[in-house]
Design a protein around this motif. Structure first.
Motif, PDB file in Angstrom:
ATOM      1  N   SER A 123       8.415   0.550  44.703  1.00  0.00           N
ATOM      2  CA  SER A 123       7.401   0.868  43.696  1.00  0.00           C
ATOM      3  C   SER A 123       7.254   2.378  43.555  1.00  0.00           C
ATOM      4  O   SER A 123       7.730   3.158  44.396  1.00  0.00           O
ATOM      5  CB  SER A 123       6.060   0.265  44.120  1.00  0.00           C
ATOM      6  OG  SER A 123       5.615   0.855  45.339  1.00  0.00           O
ATOM      7  N   GLY A 124       6.574   2.769  42.484  1.00  0.00           N
ATOM      8  CA  GLY A 124       6.349   4.193  42.251  1.00  0.00           C
ATOM      9  C   GLY A 124       5.578   4.837  43.387  1.00  0.00           C
ATOM     10  O   GLY A 124       5.898   5.957  43.812  1.00  0.00           O
ATOM     11  N   SER A 125       4.560   4.164  43.896  1.00  0.00           N
ATOM     12  CA  SER A 125       3.762   4.718  44.993  1.00  0.00           C
ATOM     13  C   SER A 125       4.591   4.866  46.261  1.00  0.00           C
ATOM     14  O   SER A 125       4.418   5.832  47.017  1.00  0.00           O
ATOM     15  CB  SER A 125       2.545   3.834  45.264  1.00  0.00           C
ATOM     16  OG  SER A 125       2.947   2.508  45.575  1.00  0.00           O
ATOM     17  N   THR A 126       5.512   3.933  46.507  1.00  0.00           N
ATOM     18  CA  THR A 126       6.385   4.027  47.679  1.00  0.00           C
ATOM     19  C   THR A 126       7.350   5.195  47.544  1.00  0.00           C
ATOM     20  O   THR A 126       7.646   5.882  48.528  1.00  0.00           O
ATOM     21  CB  THR A 126       7.168   2.718  47.878  1.00  0.00           C
ATOM     22  OG1 THR A 126       6.250   1.618  47.937  1.00  0.00           O
ATOM     23  CG2 THR A 126       7.985   2.760  49.167  1.00  0.00           C
ATOM     24  N   LEU A 127       7.821   5.441  46.326  1.00  0.00           N
ATOM     25  CA  LEU A 127       8.703   6.588  46.098  1.00  0.00           C
ATOM     26  C   LEU A 127       7.962   7.904  46.332  1.00  0.00           C
ATOM     27  O   LEU A 127       8.553   8.872  46.836  1.00  0.00           O
ATOM     28  CB  LEU A 127       9.272   6.545  44.681  1.00  0.00           C
ATOM     29  CG  LEU A 127      10.171   5.343  44.355  1.00  0.00           C
ATOM     30  CD1 LEU A 127      10.673   5.431  42.916  1.00  0.00           C
ATOM     31  CD2 LEU A 127      11.346   5.258  45.317  1.00  0.00           C
ATOM     32  N   VAL A 128       6.685   7.939  45.975  1.00  0.00           N
ATOM     33  CA  VAL A 128       5.875   9.127  46.283  1.00  0.00           C
ATOM     34  C   VAL A 128       5.791   9.312  47.796  1.00  0.00           C
ATOM     35  O   VAL A 128       5.921  10.434  48.313  1.00  0.00           O
ATOM     36  CB  VAL A 128       4.467   9.002  45.675  1.00  0.00           C
ATOM     37  CG1 VAL A 128       3.562  10.131  46.184  1.00  0.00           C
ATOM     38  CG2 VAL A 128       4.539   9.034  44.158  1.00  0.00           C
ATOM     39  N   MET A 129       5.602   8.203  48.523  1.00  0.00           N
ATOM     40  CA  MET A 129       5.573   8.270  49.981  1.00  0.00           C
ATOM     41  C   MET A 129       6.899   8.807  50.516  1.00  0.00           C
ATOM     42  O   MET A 129       6.932   9.614  51.456  1.00  0.00           O
ATOM     43  CB  MET A 129       5.291   6.893  50.575  1.00  0.00           C
ATOM     44  CG  MET A 129       3.864   6.409  50.403  1.00  0.00           C
ATOM     45  SD  MET A 129       2.662   7.433  51.304  1.00  0.00           S
ATOM     46  CE  MET A 129       3.138   7.102  52.994  1.00  0.00           C
ATOM     47  N   GLY A 130       8.000   8.376  49.908  1.00  0.00           N
ATOM     48  CA  GLY A 130       9.314   8.857  50.342  1.00  0.00           C
ATOM     49  C   GLY A 130       9.441  10.357  50.173  1.00  0.00           C
ATOM     50  O   GLY A 130       9.973  11.049  51.057  1.00  0.00           O
ATOM     51  N   ALA A 131       8.965  10.870  49.031  1.00  0.00           N
ATOM     52  CA  ALA A 131       9.020  12.313  48.792  1.00  0.00           C
ATOM     53  C   ALA A 131       8.135  13.065  49.785  1.00  0.00           C
ATOM     54  O   ALA A 131       8.507  14.144  50.268  1.00  0.00           O
ATOM     55  CB  ALA A 131       8.590  12.617  47.358  1.00  0.00           C
ATOM     56  N   SER A 150      11.423   6.542  38.147  1.00  0.00           N
ATOM     57  CA  SER A 150      10.914   5.318  38.779  1.00  0.00           C
ATOM     58  C   SER A 150       9.526   5.508  39.375  1.00  0.00           C
ATOM     59  O   SER A 150       8.812   4.536  39.602  1.00  0.00           O
ATOM     60  CB  SER A 150      11.887   4.858  39.873  1.00  0.00           C
ATOM     61  OG  SER A 150      13.148   4.542  39.318  1.00  0.00           O
ATOM     62  N   ILE A 151       9.160   6.765  39.643  1.00  0.00           N
ATOM     63  CA  ILE A 151       7.806   7.014  40.152  1.00  0.00           C
ATOM     64  C   ILE A 151       6.768   6.677  39.093  1.00  0.00           C
ATOM     65  O   ILE A 151       5.747   6.035  39.372  1.00  0.00           O
ATOM     66  CB  ILE A 151       7.661   8.490  40.594  1.00  0.00           C
ATOM     67  CG1 ILE A 151       8.434   8.741  41.884  1.00  0.00           C
ATOM     68  CG2 ILE A 151       6.179   8.847  40.793  1.00  0.00           C
ATOM     69  CD1 ILE A 151       8.409  10.199  42.334  1.00  0.00           C
ATOM     70  N   PHE A 152       7.062   7.097  37.865  1.00  0.00           N
ATOM     71  CA  PHE A 152       6.078   6.961  36.788  1.00  0.00           C
ATOM     72  C   PHE A 152       6.208   5.598  36.113  1.00  0.00           C
ATOM     73  O   PHE A 152       6.705   5.465  34.997  1.00  0.00           O
ATOM     74  CB  PHE A 152       6.233   8.104  35.793  1.00  0.00           C
ATOM     75  CG  PHE A 152       5.938   9.443  36.396  1.00  0.00           C
ATOM     76  CD1 PHE A 152       4.631   9.857  36.596  1.00  0.00           C
ATOM     77  CD2 PHE A 152       6.976  10.282  36.793  1.00  0.00           C
ATOM     78  CE1 PHE A 152       4.353  11.098  37.165  1.00  0.00           C
ATOM     79  CE2 PHE A 152       6.714  11.520  37.357  1.00  0.00           C
ATOM     80  CZ  PHE A 152       5.396  11.922  37.549  1.00  0.00           C
ATOM     81  N   GLN A 153       5.753   4.597  36.831  1.00  0.00           N
ATOM     82  CA  GLN A 153       5.705   3.227  36.346  1.00  0.00           C
ATOM     83  C   GLN A 153       4.386   2.630  36.806  1.00  0.00           C
ATOM     84  O   GLN A 153       3.680   3.221  37.638  1.00  0.00           O
ATOM     85  CB  GLN A 153       6.900   2.439  36.875  1.00  0.00           C
ATOM     86  CG  GLN A 153       7.074   2.480  38.379  1.00  0.00           C
ATOM     87  CD  GLN A 153       8.287   1.706  38.841  1.00  0.00           C
ATOM     88  OE1 GLN A 153       8.492   0.589  38.406  1.00  0.00           O
ATOM     89  NE2 GLN A 153       9.076   2.293  39.735  1.00  0.00           N
ATOM     90  N   PRO A 154       3.987   1.481  36.252  1.00  0.00           N
ATOM     91  CA  PRO A 154       2.683   0.909  36.621  1.00  0.00           C
ATOM     92  C   PRO A 154       2.471   0.754  38.121  1.00  0.00           C
ATOM     93  O   PRO A 154       1.337   0.835  38.612  1.00  0.00           O
ATOM     94  CB  PRO A 154       2.705  -0.460  35.924  1.00  0.00           C
ATOM     95  CG  PRO A 154       3.584  -0.253  34.734  1.00  0.00           C
ATOM     96  CD  PRO A 154       4.644   0.697  35.193  1.00  0.00           C
TER      97      PRO A 154
END
Length: 479
Positions: free
Chosen positions: A228-236, A402-406
């Motif tokens: 998910s987008g939030s998980t990708l933020v966590m990855g960054a 992919s970050i900027f998704q619902p």
């Protein structure tokens, strides 16, 4: 030989004992021991790399002597350019040959022309970017008559190959480090204790913070389509703390080890994630590289002395070259370009030197303005690190897209509580130690011994409890 390996845990005490108990009476023997130890340390990866560092060292040592006796300006410039071309030539071949060949082929294919050219299976020598810049600074400073060339070949070989900072910096200047090889060194208990504390802090950054963040950053970046987008933020975010803990941790260990042998290296990181703008960030991140580019590229290009166009041009050159220095990949160039764009508004508004002091210098908490400035600067850094971490530019853009998704507003599917708590603990220690050379330098310094040792033993226990299953190399070894 990794700082966090069993091999190094055996290597360091042996060198330390020989240095202080066998060779201590003769400075030349101490320096010779450091040369031998450094070449063993460097050759541990691949003994063939030793020929490169030895050749570069002897070349620049000889050029320094020729510059000492040469008064003809044309000949002096010729000797300087010989040093620059040979050193940059080695660096360019080993690090960038395949990059240029592949992009040359791709460029012609865009116009429908197919050409064949062979890439090579080149092994990148560990630390070549670091010791190349270190020995180049010597030649340039001697040419500029800012430094008297050394006639002591052992001291010069030790300066170039000094094992604590050989493979990932800090990039030391000859004006600071080389004279320390000329002076008799004595063991000072307080200096050794301080060095051990900085080594401990560096190991904590590497083993507890960087290596644990790396496990989740790698998982998320390598499978970004599945999250998910939030998980990708966590990855960054995980990668943001991984690279800081990894690289600044190496610098802390290197500086601490150097102090064990009586040497003082320059600070390489000054709590950059507490910066209030990107100009401050770059004064605090990888200081030895930033100042190297400033002194040997930015200022010779004209620095900030010219008009607006020259300032902008020089700024972009510095950041693009800095990005390319990190590796033969367009991701690093885009990363450098992004940082140049971040820096540009500060340059144009002449506010790039607004924040020269420590944030919240006389307070325990930042003001609202300072806090918002830090959040913005940190966010910009996190965004840029996505390009730095991605395998290629396409992956970076897909990752950002992919970050900027619902699902950005959903809870991350990967949120390891233990690592998040460790990172928060780390941030707090860094915050309360931000006025020091390294975070825990003065922690509990005036408290009873049992309190100080209790804290150190707690940090040591975390090293064993949260040691990652797979030993991670330092990220900057690849640069």
């Amino acid at each position: 030989m990794l700082f966090n390996s069993l091999d190094f845990a055996m290597f360091l005490p042996i060198v330390f004992v020989l240095y202080w108990f066998v060779a201590a009476k003769d400075l030349k023997y101490q320096n010779l021991l450091l040369v031998v130890a450094s070449y063993v340390f460097y050759g541990w990866w691949d003994w063939r790399f030793l020929t490169l560092i030895a050749f570069s060292s002897i070349l620049d040592y000889g050029i320094g002597l020729r510059l000492l006796h040469e008064e003809n300006e044309l000949k002096r410039k010729a000797f300087l350019w010989l040093s620059i071309c040979v050193n940059i030539g080695f660096l360019g071949f080993f690090k960038y040959y395949n990059f240029f060949v592949e992009n040359f082929i791709d460029a012609f294919s865009l116009f429908g022309t197919k050409i064949s050219a062979n890439t090579l299976h080149i092994i990148l020598p560990v630390g070549i970017s670091f010791y190349t810049f270190q020995t180049l600074s010597y030649s340039i400073d001697v040419y500029r008559r800012k430094l008297e060339p050394t006639k002591d070949v052992i001291s010069f070989l030790a300066f170039v190959s000094f094992f604590p900072q050989l493979v990932a910096g800090p990039i030391e200047r000859a004006t600071n480090l080389l004279p320390q090889f000329y002076k008799k060194r004595q063991f000072h208990y307080s200096q050794a204790v301080d060095g051990c504390k900085q080594i401990l802090w560096g190991l904590f950054k590497k083993i507890v913070i960087a290596d644990n963040c790396a496990q989740y950053a790698n998982t998320i970046f390598n499978n970004s389509d599945n999250y998910s987008g939030s998980t990708l933020v966590m990855g960054a975010l995980f990668f943001t703390f991984q690279i800081y803990g990894d690289f600044s941790g190496y610098s802390d260990i290197a500086i601490g080890i150097s102090r064990l042998f009586g040497f003082n290296l320059k600070q390489n990181f000054a709590f950059p994630y507490f910066s209030r703008d990107m100009a401050e960030f770059w004064r605090r991140w990888h200081i030895s590289l930033s100042t190297w580019f400033r002194d040997y590229l930015y200022i010779p290009l004209g620095g900030s002395r010219g008009g607006t166009w020259m300032k902008v041009r020089n700024t972009f050159i510095i950041f693009l070259v800095s990005g390319f220095w990190h590796g033969a990949n367009w991701t690093f160039i885009v990363w450098g370009l992004l940082n140049a764009l971040y820096f540009l508004p500060l340059l144009l508004t002449k506010s790039n030197r607004n924040n020269l002091d420590v944030v919240a210098e006389n307070a325990n908490v930042p003001s609202v303005k300072e806090f918002l400035q830090m959040v913005l600067t940190f966010s910009l850094s996190v965004f840029a690190w996505i390009f730095f971490r991605a395998e290629n530019v396409t992956q970076a853009f897909l990752y950002i897209k992919s970050i900027f998704q619902p699902s950005l507003i959903a809870l991350p599917t990967i949120r390891p509580t233990n690592v998040i708590v460790l990172v928060i603990f780390f941030i707090l220690l860094e915050w309360f130690g931000r006025r020091n050379q390294y975070a825990i330098e003065t922690f509990f310094i005036n408290k009873p011994r049992i309190v100080k040792w209790g804290f150190y033993m707690f940090i040591i226990s975390l090293l064993f409890i949260f040691r990652a299953e797979e030993q991670q190399e330092f990220i900057y070894f690849q640069f």
